[in-house]
Design an enzyme around this catalytic site. Structure first.
Site, mmCIF file in Angstrom:
data_model
loop_
_atom_site.group_PDB
_atom_site.id
_atom_site.type_symbol
_atom_site.label_atom_id
_atom_site.label_comp_id
_atom_site.label_asym_id
_atom_site.label_seq_id
_atom_site.Cartn_x
_atom_site.Cartn_y
_atom_site.Cartn_z
ATOM 1 C CG ASP A 1 -3.450 2.483 8.745
ATOM 2 O OD1 ASP A 1 -3.632 1.691 7.804
ATOM 3 O OD2 ASP A 1 -3.021 4.179 7.456
ATOM 4 C CG ASP B 1 -6.200 5.211 4.401
ATOM 5 O OD1 ASP B 1 -7.703 5.092 4.451
ATOM 6 O OD2 ASP B 1 -5.860 5.898 5.008
ATOM 7 C CG ASP C 1 0.827 1.608 6.473
ATOM 8 O OD1 ASP C 1 1.368 0.936 6.545
ATOM 9 O OD2 ASP C 1 0.608 2.261 5.929
ATOM 10 C CD GLU D 1 -2.157 1.287 2.729
ATOM 11 O OE1 GLU D 1 -1.678 0.526 3.935
ATOM 12 O OE2 GLU D 1 -2.864 2.188 3.379
#
Ligand code: 0RA
Length: 637
Positions: free
Chosen positions: A501, A503, A499, A426
């Site tokens: 998180d 996103d 990641d 990503e």
């Protein structure tokens, strides 16, 4: 009907001859299981009997009470189970129903034309699996009372008082020796009762939970399944009015309600004798074919579909459809894995012809609704064609241009899929670190932009036309749809590296859903992995260690604390915070890394999550992301 008579019997006869001890020996045979779902089966069985009485036209009210003492009672205002002596058994009809397996509602003259009860096991099974059962019948101005312990009647029926009521009340206390748990769930019961109330129009079904401050609900739906469809479509933008029909035919009773909405979802609930046929069956098949046929025929006749246009497909006419199909028949055949598929072939043709006529009539009489519905179907059709074109482009690009690999792909030099890996990363910055840190011989890197998910109301077929996703498909080399060929897979490890998180969770969900819907075999054959970057770096002086979860962090902290230098804790928020060497050491080096292999169950979950993320409703999505963000740290999909 005594137990243990020695003679040769057919399977059916043996069942009749079995005593209730057989039920206690093998409860699973009668109620499916002894877990919480089996426990609730007891209620369904008792309530189904009352609903049978309602369907026969003799009962208008049913009250279920979850008592403080752990018992469940079901009271109805039907005719009351007969209490007179049964000729064959010498027992009262009530005692026969309560203590003889399969005696059920078939006895006597009042037997039902149509009857529910999934296994038709009868209330005697409930009795057998209960520590205590109390039956009360209100008839002829009297209250009749009989009690049972683990299926056995203690005393004869007694008259315990006078009453003006008519009806039956069954109270049972499930046996703790049989069930894993005897804790009933209010919500489960509530949902079931609501559903039954929709399916039996005009009957009032109430529930009181006396365990908790007397929570009370009452369901009464004059419109029956028409109200059900209305309920399913609330909060949605509907297209046209509700189509409704009820018809009594030779094969049974057919009731159908439907209404379109502007979502992409298809919701069809089917029932046979009030049993939710989750696996569908003949009634569903008949309904679907009539739906496609009628819409196409009407569209041609009304000149909405031109001569040059192809027909709308079955999928086109079901997009945004909410429908309830409920049939009632004398001798339902339940088939399939979970006995939830209607097998009666006569129901296919019956539903098909009844619905054909009624739906056609609706379209003829409501031309504005008809146009709106067909407009929606045409939209679905166009989207499907566009999706196919997009897919073809992907395929053609791969095939014609000799696998022109995307410019963003940093490929590995090995051409041997067995040793080759691709990291789907990503973001461009993490992609940069990964490109520098990797083993160029065997590791390829494909960066995906993090925001590709923000396609408004993204349908997967539209996502497929997205450049980033196209790149991914071309890089994998397997083609898509009919040309899919697992043998052409260019990497035997496909690693999603995102990641920890929101996103990251988004993109992981998207990629997994894409694989699940279009490249299932990649998951089934174990080619898909999720990288596990560390959450923390702990350093003291020149030593540093990585922790992949909270537990590890604590452990390492303890180890490092033995000296008196300060310990530095760095929390990684994204892959981009790691330099190429760190990324290699912690996440990509085959000698050190740990990766999660994705299972079909993981992907199924992602697929369900995908719908929540992509749906048009903002609130559930927001709630979901908030709840989900916490879990993402554990890479819990
Ligand atoms: C068959 C015949 C009759 C009543 C019932 C069944 C009946 C069964 C249940 C189970 C729960 N509630 C029920 N209510 C009625 C009686 C027929 C007659 O009185 O003529």
């Amino acid at each position: 009907m005594a137990e243990g008579v020695i003679q040769e019997y057919s399977a059916d006869q043996i069942q009749v001859l079995e005593g209730l001890s057989a039920v206690r020996r093998r409860p699973g045979m009668y109620i499916g299981s002894t877990d919480v779902s089996g426990l609730h089966h007891l209620i369904w069985e008792v309530v189904d009997n009352a609903i049978d009485e309602a369907m026969a036209g003799f009962c208008t009210e049913i009250l279920v009470v979850m008592q403080k003492d752990g018992g469940i009672s079901c009271l109805d205002n039907g005719r009351g189970i007969p209490v007179d002596k049964h000729k064959k058994t010498g027992k009262s009809a009530l005692e026969t129903v309560m203590t003889v397996l399969h005696a059920g509602a078939k006895f006597g003259e009042g037997g039902y034309k149509v009857s529910g009860g999934l296994h038709g096991v009868g209330v005697s099974v409930v009795n057998a699996l209960s520590l205590k059962t109390v039956a009360e019948v209100y008839r002829d101005g009297k209250i009749y009372h009989q009690e049972y312990k683990r299926g056995d009647a203690g005393d004869e029926i007694k008259v315990t008082g006078k009453t003006d009521l008519r009806g039956t009340k069954i109270t049972f206390y499930p046996d703790k020796e049989i069930f894993d748990t005897v804790d009933f769930d209010f919500q489960t019961i509530l949902n079931r009762l609501r559903q039954q109330a929709y399916l039996t129009k005009g009957v009032q079904i109430s529930i009181i939970d006396e365990r908790k401050e007397g929570q009370k609900y009452r369901f009464y739906f004059e419109g029956g399944i028409k109200s059900y469809v209305q309920h399913l479509n609330h909060n949605k933008d509907v297209i046209g009015g509700i189509v409704y029909l009820e018809k009594d035919v030779d094969e049974g009773i057919i009731e159908i309600a439907l209404q379109y909405n502007n979502s992409f979802q298809e919701t069809i609930y089917t029932f046979a004798n009030n049993i939710h046929t989750t696996e569908g069956g003949m009634h569903l098949t008949g309904f679907k074919s009539a739906l496609t046929r009628t819409i196409n025929a009407y569209s041609r006749k009304a000149d909405i579909l031109k001569e040059k246009d192809g027909n709308l497909t079955a999928e086109d006419v079901r997009e945004g459809l909410t429908a309830v199909v409920s049939v009632k028949l004398g001798d339902p055949q339940f088939e399939g894995q979970t006995k939830a598929k209607l097998g009666n072939a006569e129901m296919r043709t019956a539903v098909e012809s009844v619905f054909n006529d009624a739906f056609n009539e609706f379209l003829e009489e409501n031309p504005a609704d008809a146009r709106a519905i067909i407009g929606k179907c045409l939209l679905a059709s166009r989207a499907r064609l566009a999706a196919r074109a997009a897919r073809d482009t992907v395929i053609r690009k791969g095939a014609l241009e000799g696998m022109t690999l995307p410019g963003k792909l940093a490929d590995c030099s090995s051409k041997d899929p067995e040793v080759s890996e691709i990291f789907i990363v990503e973001g461009d910055s993490a992609g940069g670190s990964a490109k520098q840190g990797r083993d160029r011989e065997t590791q390829a890197i494909l960066p995906l932009r993090g925001k590709i998910l923000n396609v408004e109301q993204a349908r997967l077929d539209r996502i497929l036309a997205n450049n980033e996703v196209k790149n991914l498909v071309i890089a994998l080399g397997v083609g898509i749809g009919e040309t899919f060929d697992i043998a052409k897979l260019r990497y035997h490890k496909v690693v999603i590296m995102t990641d920890a998180d929101v996103d990251g969770a988004h993109i992981r969900t998207l990629v997994l859903t894409l694989f699940y819907r279009y490249f299932k075999q990649l998951i089934e054959d174990g080619y898909i992995y999720i990288a596990q970057p560390p959450l923390y770096k702990l350093s003291r002086g020149k030593t540093s260690k990585y922790a992949y979860n909270e537990e590890e962090k604590e452990k390492i902290l303890k180890e490092l604390k033995s000296g008196d230098q300060t310990i530095r804790i760095q929390r990684y928020k994204g892959l981009g915070e790691m330099n190429p060497d760190q990324l290699w050491d912690t996440t990509m080096d085959p000698a050190n890394r740990s990766m999660l292999k994705v299972t079909i169950e993981d992907a199924e979950r992602a697929d369900a999550v995908f719908d929540t993320l992509m749906g048009s409703e903002v609130l559930p999505r927001k709630k979901f992301i908030q709840a989900y963000a916490k879990k993402v740290q554990n890479l819990d999909i």
